[in-house]
Write an enzyme that holds these catalytic residues in place. Sequence first.
Site, PDB file in Angstrom:
ATOM      1  N   ASP A   1      46.267  33.400  31.882  1.00 40.41           N
ATOM      2  CA  ASP A   1      46.080  33.566  33.327  1.00 40.41           C
ATOM      3  C   ASP A   1      45.366  32.315  33.851  1.00 40.41           C
ATOM      4  O   ASP A   1      46.008  31.375  34.333  1.00 40.41           O
ATOM      5  CB  ASP A   1      45.272  34.859  33.564  1.00 40.41           C
ATOM      6  CG  ASP A   1      44.890  35.093  35.016  1.00 40.41           C
ATOM      7  OD1 ASP A   1      45.278  34.289  35.883  1.00 40.41           O
ATOM      8  OD2 ASP A   1      44.189  36.082  35.312  1.00 40.41           O
TER       9      ASP A   1
ATOM     10  N   LYS B   1      50.035  33.720  39.208  1.00 42.34           N
ATOM     11  CA  LYS B   1      49.431  34.014  40.505  1.00 42.34           C
ATOM     12  C   LYS B   1      49.759  32.870  41.455  1.00 42.34           C
ATOM     13  O   LYS B   1      49.537  31.702  41.139  1.00 42.34           O
ATOM     14  CB  LYS B   1      47.924  34.184  40.361  1.00 42.34           C
ATOM     15  CG  LYS B   1      47.556  35.467  39.635  1.00 42.34           C
ATOM     16  CD  LYS B   1      46.070  35.622  39.516  1.00 42.34           C
ATOM     17  CE  LYS B   1      45.724  36.868  38.708  1.00 42.34           C
ATOM     18  NZ  LYS B   1      44.331  36.852  38.238  1.00 42.34           N
TER      19      LYS B   1
ATOM     20  N   SER C   1      44.323  47.432  37.868  1.00 39.87           N
ATOM     21  CA  SER C   1      43.305  46.792  37.055  1.00 39.87           C
ATOM     22  C   SER C   1      42.025  47.568  37.296  1.00 39.87           C
ATOM     23  O   SER C   1      41.610  47.756  38.439  1.00 39.87           O
ATOM     24  CB  SER C   1      43.155  45.342  37.515  1.00 39.87           C
ATOM     25  OG  SER C   1      42.129  44.716  36.798  1.00 39.87           O
TER      26      SER C   1
ATOM     27  N   LYS D   1      39.291  45.662  31.941  1.00 48.38           N
ATOM     28  CA  LYS D   1      38.520  44.437  31.769  1.00 48.38           C
ATOM     29  C   LYS D   1      37.626  44.636  30.547  1.00 48.38           C
ATOM     30  O   LYS D   1      36.951  45.678  30.434  1.00 48.38           O
ATOM     31  CB  LYS D   1      37.671  44.184  33.013  1.00 48.38           C
ATOM     32  CG  LYS D   1      38.509  43.857  34.257  1.00 48.38           C
ATOM     33  CD  LYS D   1      39.092  42.456  34.200  1.00 48.38           C
ATOM     34  CE  LYS D   1      39.739  42.070  35.532  1.00 48.38           C
ATOM     35  NZ  LYS D   1      40.267  40.697  35.508  1.00 48.38           N
TER      36      LYS D   1
ATOM     37  N   LYS E   1      45.319  48.123  33.337  1.00 46.28           N
ATOM     38  CA  LYS E   1      44.641  46.981  32.709  1.00 46.28           C
ATOM     39  C   LYS E   1      43.151  47.241  32.705  1.00 46.28           C
ATOM     40  O   LYS E   1      42.587  47.647  33.730  1.00 46.28           O
ATOM     41  CB  LYS E   1      44.956  45.712  33.504  1.00 46.28           C
ATOM     42  CG  LYS E   1      44.247  44.476  32.988  1.00 46.28           C
ATOM     43  CD  LYS E   1      44.878  43.224  33.568  1.00 46.28           C
ATOM     44  CE  LYS E   1      43.944  42.543  34.540  1.00 46.28           C
ATOM     45  NZ  LYS E   1      44.541  41.303  35.078  1.00 46.28           N
TER      46      LYS E   1
ATOM     47  N   ASP F   1      42.071  42.517  29.682  1.00 51.98           N
ATOM     48  CA  ASP F   1      41.827  41.172  30.230  1.00 51.98           C
ATOM     49  C   ASP F   1      40.372  40.799  29.958  1.00 51.98           C
ATOM     50  O   ASP F   1      39.459  41.527  30.328  1.00 51.98           O
ATOM     51  CB  ASP F   1      42.086  41.190  31.745  1.00 51.98           C
ATOM     52  CG  ASP F   1      41.947  39.810  32.384  1.00 51.98           C
ATOM     53  OD1 ASP F   1      41.701  38.827  31.655  1.00 51.98           O
ATOM     54  OD2 ASP F   1      42.097  39.727  33.622  1.00 51.98           O
TER      55      ASP F   1
ATOM     56  N   GLY G   1      46.439  40.415  40.134  1.00 53.76           N
ATOM     57  CA  GLY G   1      45.914  40.489  41.498  1.00 53.76           C
ATOM     58  C   GLY G   1      44.664  39.645  41.674  1.00 53.76           C
ATOM     59  O   GLY G   1      43.997  39.268  40.714  1.00 53.76           O
TER      60      GLY G   1
ATOM     61  N   GLU H   1      44.866  39.446  27.869  1.00 54.79           N
ATOM     62  CA  GLU H   1      44.922  38.353  28.832  1.00 54.79           C
ATOM     63  C   GLU H   1      43.700  37.452  28.683  1.00 54.79           C
ATOM     64  O   GLU H   1      42.569  37.940  28.598  1.00 54.79           O
ATOM     65  CB  GLU H   1      44.955  38.986  30.226  1.00 54.79           C
ATOM     66  CG  GLU H   1      45.359  38.048  31.310  1.00 54.79           C
ATOM     67  CD  GLU H   1      45.430  38.776  32.651  1.00 54.79           C
ATOM     68  OE1 GLU H   1      45.692  39.995  32.672  1.00 54.79           O
ATOM     69  OE2 GLU H   1      45.212  38.125  33.654  1.00 54.79           O
TER      70      GLU H   1
HETATM   71 MG    MG Z   1      43.220  37.869  34.504  1.00 51.23          MG
END
Ligand code: MG
Length: 370
Positions: free
Chosen positions: A241, A265, A138, A166, A164, A191, A293, A216
């Site tokens: 998530d 998670k 990420s 952000k 991934k 995400d 994570g 996400e």
């Molecule tokens: Mg997330």
Amino acid sequence: MTMRIKKLILHRLQMPLKEPFKNSLTTTTHKDFTLVELIDESGLRGFGETVAFRSPWYTEETSDSTRLMIEKHLCPIVKEQPYEHPSEFGKRIRDVRRNNMAKAAVEGALWDLYAKKENVPLYKLIGGVRSQVRAGVSIGMQDSISTVLEEIEQALLAGYERVKLKIKPGNDIALIEAVRNDYPDLALMVDANSAYTIDDIEHLKQLDKYNLLMIEQPLGTDDFVDHAKLQQQIETPICLDESIHTLSDVKTAITLGSCQIINMKLGRVGGFTEAVRIHDYCRENGIPLWGGGMLEAGVGRLQSLALATLDNFKFPADTAASDRYFKRDILRQPVEVDNGFIHLSESAGIGHDIDREALRLYRVEKKVLT
Ligand code: MG
């Protein structure tokens, strides 16, 4: 095999990250958490860690709230009676509402201890079907697109298989376009950590041309209905998530069509028992999982990896090597990535020993509860 908890040690640790990690809501510079150490009457030790962040931007829990919850409410319960199996913990704490990350830290320590007692690796005990997990990364928000491109290059050189990014309004389409230009075939996902609203549907439709694995948590943490409306309008699969805390949340999401994928998670769902129930339900309902994570230290990292060995985990995890985030982890053998895979230890429990010297280095408080 009966397990009697004789002693609990709560280690409060503060570990500086190698570099600050930025998303649409916050920047993390230190991981402040509680390492739960349970000791049974034979002297075996089990470990779990809280994954909550310092402020409540991700869920309502924080480093402080989890520490308080464990000390005041969960510790007294965990020692009350012996255990035949760690899943009994969930029944005993039924009267403690939510606070899933606090619960998961204690439950994780019970599972580790139980696996050591049974002399099996934790991942096998929970039903894992593989001894290795594909690793992804990420990449936090950066000041420029060129920095993101450099980070991707480094991640791919280090063997990671999936990236991934952000995103948030104003830091999305141009970034994804640039990454796709340079890496047309990269397994890529984004995400938003709830940075958009249902009014952004037209904007989010633009994502469909970039062949993303998923987006996400584009909308709010309890917007199951709006996520369903958005999913009807965009082709990119939505992954939930922050919305998913319980099996009940999963049933709501699947019934409404709020997502096609779930990021599971351990901390957010309250530990292995609930995580395995959610896993099995998703498998029966054709919803693949993957594991994100929480900037975990070693114990949380190994427990997330154990979870990711279940067979309905279909995408590379965000669980990177220890040295991606920390100069020195709290494990004597840090988590490493080898050709895109993290190999799990075949030793009992989490399979790695705690580095007691590192523990002392990062520890700001220690409480022994007998
Ligand atoms: Mg997330």
